[in-house]
Design a protein around this motif. Structure first.
Motif, short mmCIF file in Angstrom:
data_model
loop_
_atom_site.label_atom_id
_atom_site.label_comp_id
_atom_site.label_asym_id
_atom_site.label_seq_id
_atom_site.Cartn_x
_atom_site.Cartn_y
_atom_site.Cartn_z
N THR A 109 7.49 -12.92 20.73
CA THR A 109 7.52 -11.62 20.06
C THR A 109 7.72 -10.40 20.96
OG1 THR A 109 5.13 -11.17 20.20
CG2 THR A 109 5.86 -12.58 18.40
N SER A 110 7.66 -10.55 22.28
CA SER A 110 7.65 -9.36 23.14
C SER A 110 8.97 -8.59 23.09
CB SER A 110 7.30 -9.73 24.58
OG SER A 110 8.26 -10.59 25.15
N LYS A 111 10.09 -9.30 22.97
CA LYS A 111 11.38 -8.61 22.89
C LYS A 111 11.46 -7.78 21.61
CE LYS A 111 13.68 -9.88 26.63
NZ LYS A 111 14.84 -10.81 26.59
N LEU A 112 10.87 -8.29 20.55
CA LEU A 112 10.81 -7.55 19.28
C LEU A 112 9.92 -6.33 19.43
CD1 LEU A 112 11.62 -7.46 16.28
CD2 LEU A 112 9.64 -8.91 15.79
N ALA A 113 8.77 -6.52 20.04
CA ALA A 113 7.84 -5.39 20.24
C ALA A 113 8.49 -4.29 21.05
CB ALA A 113 6.57 -5.88 20.94
#
Length: 235
Positions: A109-113
């Motif tokens: 999820t970090s790229k989305l965040a």
């Protein structure tokens, strides 16, 4: 008179109890350089190029209330001030297997965040019913985000992976607060799962789902979206 008074007190107790669902109990900032994944994402104690985006994010361990229980989860939010749409991330696995960690949030999820989203996820209650009562631990996060300063609680999406896909379908059946949803590799028919992965039935379904063998058909249908796809929130 005593009966009426008792009824009023009981009603107040229930309303107060349910009002606490989703209440944020604690939010603790995580130093990712002190987590097990650090050696994989860094070199010479500096983030590798593929993980430079993590400098823009903050990770937190959270505890919140759900059905009177203290449930643990994780939160990722951009460091930059602002109000951001929310994505509830539903993890896969069962019990401690597939447990949500800083590492799984970084990878999933970090790229989305980094694109401007608050990501929040639950590790579900200790007594995992694999799509049973712990679905409330997901739904109650829609209340938890109201206490997250950077979260826009009027704009909530959901992302579920594997078992988390089932949890996403169940959420869309039971709530109208989810604006959009993504399911990755999620089971939609648990009867098929028992045929192609028999160990899932004996080692997971039978161990997690209450009174499984006596109620197999009804309990699997409750967790299989193909039987109630018409009940999903159309919006």
């Amino acid at each position: 008179m005593n009966r009426i008074l008792t009824s009023i007190i009981f009603s107040l107790f229930l309303s107060i109890g349910f009002a606490q669902n989703g209440k944020l109990i604690s939010k603790k900032l995580v130093d990712i350089s002190k987590t097990p994944i650090w050696n994989r994402i860094s070199q010479d104690n500096e983030l590798k190029p593929n993980f430079e985006h993590l400098k823009k994010l903050e990770f937190y361990f959270i505890t919140y209330e759900s059905d009177g229980l203290k449930v643990k989860g994780l939160l990722v939010e951009p460091k930059k001030d602002g109000k951001y749409p929310v994505v509830i991330f539903n993890r896969g696995g069962n019990r401690d297997f597939g447990k949500l960690t800083v590492a799984s949030l970084i990878m999933y999820t970090s790229k989305l965040a980094e694109q401007g989203y608050v990501i929040i996820g639950s590790n579900y209650r200790e007594k995992d019913e694999f799509g049973g009562a712990e679905i409330n631990d997901v739904l109650n996060l829609t209340e938890t985000v109201k206490e997250i300063e950077k979260a826009d609680s009027n704009c909530i999406g959901m992302f579920g992976w594997s078992r988390g896909g089932m949890m996403t379908y169940l959420s869309l059946q039971k709530s109208d607060k989810i604006k959009t949803a993504i399911v990755g590799n999620g089971a939609s028919d648990l009867f098929d799962t028992t045929k192609f992965r028999p160990k899932m039935e004996t080692n997971v379904f039978a161990e997690c789902i209450p009174d499984y063998w006596n109620n197999k058909e009804s309990e699997l249908k409750k967790r299989s979206v193909i039987y109630w796809a018409d009940e999903l929130d159309k919006q």
